[in-house]
Design a protein around this motif. Structure first.
Motif, PDB file in Angstrom:
ATOM      1  N   TYR A  37      53.053  28.214  42.262  1.00 28.63           N
ATOM      2  CA  TYR A  37      53.351  26.787  42.208  1.00 28.63           C
ATOM      3  C   TYR A  37      54.360  26.483  41.101  1.00 28.63           C
ATOM      4  O   TYR A  37      55.201  25.605  41.244  1.00 28.63           O
ATOM      5  CB  TYR A  37      52.071  25.977  42.017  1.00 28.63           C
ATOM      6  N   LEU A  38      54.290  27.224  39.987  1.00 26.70           N
ATOM      7  CA  LEU A  38      55.271  27.045  38.925  1.00 26.70           C
ATOM      8  C   LEU A  38      56.650  27.504  39.383  1.00 26.70           C
ATOM      9  O   LEU A  38      57.669  26.917  38.992  1.00 26.70           O
ATOM     10  CB  LEU A  38      54.838  27.807  37.674  1.00 26.70           C
ATOM     11  N   LYS A  39      56.690  28.542  40.215  1.00 27.08           N
ATOM     12  CA  LYS A  39      57.978  28.991  40.747  1.00 27.08           C
ATOM     13  C   LYS A  39      58.570  27.941  41.678  1.00 27.08           C
ATOM     14  O   LYS A  39      59.780  27.717  41.679  1.00 27.08           O
ATOM     15  CB  LYS A  39      57.819  30.321  41.476  1.00 27.08           C
ATOM     16  N   LYS A  40      57.713  27.302  42.461  1.00 26.40           N
ATOM     17  CA  LYS A  40      58.208  26.219  43.332  1.00 26.40           C
ATOM     18  C   LYS A  40      58.693  25.042  42.498  1.00 26.40           C
ATOM     19  O   LYS A  40      59.705  24.418  42.829  1.00 26.40           O
ATOM     20  CB  LYS A  40      57.103  25.757  44.273  1.00 26.40           C
ATOM     21  N   ALA A  41      57.987  24.754  41.419  1.00 26.18           N
ATOM     22  CA  ALA A  41      58.370  23.636  40.561  1.00 26.18           C
ATOM     23  C   ALA A  41      59.653  23.928  39.792  1.00 26.18           C
ATOM     24  O   ALA A  41      60.329  22.999  39.342  1.00 26.18           O
ATOM     25  CB  ALA A  41      57.239  23.309  39.592  1.00 26.18           C
ATOM     26  N   ALA A  42      60.022  25.194  39.634  1.00 23.61           N
ATOM     27  CA  ALA A  42      61.244  25.554  38.914  1.00 23.61           C
ATOM     28  C   ALA A  42      62.501  25.111  39.656  1.00 23.61           C
ATOM     29  O   ALA A  42      63.573  25.037  39.061  1.00 23.61           O
ATOM     30  CB  ALA A  42      61.276  27.058  38.669  1.00 23.61           C
ATOM     31  N   VAL A  43      62.364  24.806  40.926  1.00 27.08           N
ATOM     32  CA  VAL A  43      63.518  24.335  41.705  1.00 27.08           C
ATOM     33  C   VAL A  43      63.967  22.959  41.201  1.00 27.08           C
ATOM     34  O   VAL A  43      65.166  22.656  41.205  1.00 27.08           O
ATOM     35  CB  VAL A  43      63.153  24.286  43.204  1.00 27.08           C
ATOM     36  N   VAL A  44      63.031  22.149  40.740  1.00 25.90           N
ATOM     37  CA  VAL A  44      63.366  20.783  40.333  1.00 25.90           C
ATOM     38  C   VAL A  44      64.265  20.760  39.095  1.00 25.90           C
ATOM     39  O   VAL A  44      65.290  20.061  39.105  1.00 25.90           O
ATOM     40  CB  VAL A  44      62.081  19.948  40.134  1.00 25.90           C
ATOM     41  N   PRO A  45      63.961  21.497  38.012  1.00 25.21           N
ATOM     42  CA  PRO A  45      64.910  21.452  36.887  1.00 25.21           C
ATOM     43  C   PRO A  45      66.258  22.099  37.223  1.00 25.21           C
ATOM     44  O   PRO A  45      67.287  21.700  36.672  1.00 25.21           O
ATOM     45  CB  PRO A  45      64.198  22.195  35.758  1.00 25.21           C
ATOM     46  N   ILE A  46      66.255  23.063  38.131  1.00 17.85           N
ATOM     47  CA  ILE A  46      67.536  23.641  38.554  1.00 17.85           C
ATOM     48  C   ILE A  46      68.361  22.577  39.280  1.00 17.85           C
ATOM     49  O   ILE A  46      69.560  22.452  39.044  1.00 17.85           O
ATOM     50  CB  ILE A  46      67.300  24.889  39.434  1.00 17.85           C
ATOM     51  N   ALA A  47      67.710  21.805  40.128  1.00 21.97           N
ATOM     52  CA  ALA A  47      68.400  20.710  40.815  1.00 21.97           C
ATOM     53  C   ALA A  47      68.876  19.660  39.814  1.00 21.97           C
ATOM     54  O   ALA A  47      69.953  19.073  39.980  1.00 21.97           O
ATOM     55  CB  ALA A  47      67.488  20.077  41.858  1.00 21.97           C
ATOM     56  N   ALA A  48      68.085  19.431  38.753  1.00 23.96           N
ATOM     57  CA  ALA A  48      68.500  18.473  37.724  1.00 23.96           C
ATOM     58  C   ALA A  48      69.743  18.968  36.991  1.00 23.96           C
ATOM     59  O   ALA A  48      70.631  18.182  36.664  1.00 23.96           O
ATOM     60  CB  ALA A  48      67.361  18.228  36.744  1.00 23.96           C
ATOM     61  N   ALA A  53      75.533  18.458  36.138  1.00 23.04           N
ATOM     62  CA  ALA A  53      76.902  18.977  36.154  1.00 23.04           C
ATOM     63  C   ALA A  53      77.802  18.141  37.059  1.00 23.04           C
ATOM     64  O   ALA A  53      78.931  17.805  36.685  1.00 23.04           O
ATOM     65  CB  ALA A  53      76.894  20.439  36.606  1.00 23.04           C
ATOM     66  N   VAL A  54      77.308  17.803  38.222  1.00 24.92           N
ATOM     67  CA  VAL A  54      78.102  16.988  39.150  1.00 24.92           C
ATOM     68  C   VAL A  54      78.365  15.607  38.550  1.00 24.92           C
ATOM     69  O   VAL A  54      79.489  15.086  38.628  1.00 24.92           O
ATOM     70  CB  VAL A  54      77.394  16.876  40.521  1.00 24.92           C
ATOM     71  N   GLY A  56      78.465  14.898  35.403  1.00 22.60           N
ATOM     72  CA  GLY A  56      79.416  15.070  34.309  1.00 22.60           C
ATOM     73  C   GLY A  56      80.845  15.191  34.802  1.00 22.60           C
ATOM     74  O   GLY A  56      81.774  14.645  34.204  1.00 22.60           O
ATOM     75  N   ILE A  57      81.028  15.915  35.896  1.00 22.29           N
ATOM     76  CA  ILE A  57      82.370  16.058  36.474  1.00 22.29           C
ATOM     77  C   ILE A  57      82.888  14.715  36.979  1.00 22.29           C
ATOM     78  O   ILE A  57      84.062  14.392  36.822  1.00 22.29           O
ATOM     79  CB  ILE A  57      82.346  17.114  37.601  1.00 22.29           C
ATOM     80  N   ARG A  58      82.001  13.933  37.560  1.00 19.13           N
ATOM     81  CA  ARG A  58      82.405  12.624  38.100  1.00 19.13           C
ATOM     82  C   ARG A  58      82.377  11.518  37.050  1.00 19.13           C
ATOM     83  O   ARG A  58      82.551  10.343  37.373  1.00 19.13           O
ATOM     84  CB  ARG A  58      81.505  12.241  39.266  1.00 19.13           C
ATOM     85  N   ARG A  59      82.085  11.885  35.801  1.00 19.88           N
ATOM     86  CA  ARG A  59      82.058  10.961  34.663  1.00 19.88           C
ATOM     87  C   ARG A  59      81.042   9.830  34.835  1.00 19.88           C
ATOM     88  O   ARG A  59      81.295   8.673  34.520  1.00 19.88           O
ATOM     89  CB  ARG A  59      83.442  10.402  34.391  1.00 19.88           C
ATOM     90  N   MET A  60      79.880  10.194  35.343  1.00 17.68           N
ATOM     91  CA  MET A  60      78.775   9.237  35.474  1.00 17.68           C
ATOM     92  C   MET A  60      77.771   9.582  34.371  1.00 17.68           C
ATOM     93  O   MET A  60      76.836  10.353  34.572  1.00 17.68           O
ATOM     94  CB  MET A  60      78.162   9.319  36.869  1.00 17.68           C
ATOM     95  N   ARG A  61      78.013   9.023  33.201  1.00 20.19           N
ATOM     96  CA  ARG A  61      77.255   9.410  32.008  1.00 20.19           C
ATOM     97  C   ARG A  61      75.767   9.099  32.116  1.00 20.19           C
ATOM     98  O   ARG A  61      74.944   9.876  31.674  1.00 20.19           O
ATOM     99  CB  ARG A  61      77.837   8.750  30.779  1.00 20.19           C
ATOM    100  N   ALA A  62      75.414   7.974  32.665  1.00 15.93           N
ATOM    101  CA  ALA A  62      73.997   7.593  32.751  1.00 15.93           C
ATOM    102  C   ALA A  62      73.215   8.598  33.592  1.00 15.93           C
ATOM    103  O   ALA A  62      72.104   8.997  33.223  1.00 15.93           O
ATOM    104  CB  ALA A  62      73.862   6.190  33.335  1.00 15.93           C
ATOM    105  N   VAL A  63      73.790   9.018  34.698  1.00 12.39           N
ATOM    106  CA  VAL A  63      73.122   9.998  35.553  1.00 12.39           C
ATOM    107  C   VAL A  63      73.048  11.343  34.846  1.00 12.39           C
ATOM    108  O   VAL A  63      72.014  12.019  34.873  1.00 12.39           O
ATOM    109  CB  VAL A  63      73.849  10.130  36.918  1.00 12.39           C
ATOM    110  N   ALA A  64      74.113  11.748  34.189  1.00 11.25           N
ATOM    111  CA  ALA A  64      74.127  13.030  33.490  1.00 11.25           C
ATOM    112  C   ALA A  64      73.086  13.057  32.374  1.00 11.25           C
ATOM    113  O   ALA A  64      72.347  14.044  32.222  1.00 11.25           O
ATOM    114  CB  ALA A  64      75.514  13.315  32.925  1.00 11.25           C
ATOM    115  N   VAL A  65      72.984  11.981  31.613  1.00  9.67           N
ATOM    116  CA  VAL A  65      72.012  11.920  30.525  1.00  9.67           C
ATOM    117  C   VAL A  65      70.587  11.904  31.082  1.00  9.67           C
ATOM    118  O   VAL A  65      69.697  12.605  30.578  1.00  9.67           O
ATOM    119  CB  VAL A  65      72.278  10.689  29.623  1.00  9.67           C
ATOM    120  N   SER A  66      70.348  11.127  32.134  1.00 12.35           N
ATOM    121  CA  SER A  66      68.992  11.072  32.699  1.00 12.35           C
ATOM    122  C   SER A  66      68.578  12.425  33.269  1.00 12.35           C
ATOM    123  O   SER A  66      67.428  12.837  33.132  1.00 12.35           O
ATOM    124  CB  SER A  66      68.886   9.985  33.768  1.00 12.35           C
ATOM    125  N   GLN A  67      69.515  13.149  33.861  1.00  7.55           N
ATOM    126  CA  GLN A  67      69.183  14.466  34.400  1.00  7.55           C
ATOM    127  C   GLN A  67      68.977  15.486  33.285  1.00  7.55           C
ATOM    128  O   GLN A  67      68.147  16.385  33.405  1.00  7.55           O
ATOM    129  CB  GLN A  67      70.261  14.936  35.372  1.00  7.55           C
TER     130      GLN A  67
END
Length: 111
Positions: A37-48, A53-54, A56-67
């Motif tokens: 279950y911890l391995k399945k949950a590891a997908v979420v921080p990878i997605a974050a 990164a996306v 940050g590239i698109r210069r959406m600071r609020a989303v980058a900071v929240s992630q």
């Protein structure tokens, strides 16, 4: 904000499915180990991280900071909950052994 809600919902679903493996009326039943279950949950921080990164590239600071915050919170929570989850599994396994389940050398305390 919707991305944070989706991430939390996925983690809640994974956590509830692990806790659901312990609900049984059979005294010889023991729940699942927390590792898969911890391995399945590891997908979420990878997605974050990917979303950060996306953003940050698109210069959406609020989303980058929240992630970035979500990544830190999820990783910290996972690390803090790993040991208690293993203890719950070992207690469940030990209780099932005392109830008469055939326990061999594959007990979680000998691994």
């Amino acid at each position: 904000m919707a991305l944070v809600v989706v991430e939390m919902a996925i983690l809640a679903l994974i956590g509830l499915s692990w806790m659901g493996s312990y609900w049984s009326w059979d005294p010889q039943h023991h729940g699942d180990p927390p590792g898969p279950y911890l391995k399945k949950a590891a997908v979420v921080p990878i997605a974050a991280l990917v979303a950060m990164a996306v953003a940050g590239i698109r210069r959406m600071r609020a989303v980058a900071v929240s992630q970035a915050v979500m990544f830190i919170v999820i990783c910290g929570t996972t690390l803090c909950l790993k040991a208690p989850g293993e203890r719950v599994y070992e207690d469940s396994y030990r209780n099932a052994c005392h109830a008469g389940m055939g326990c061999g050398d594959d007990s979680p305390t000998t691994r």
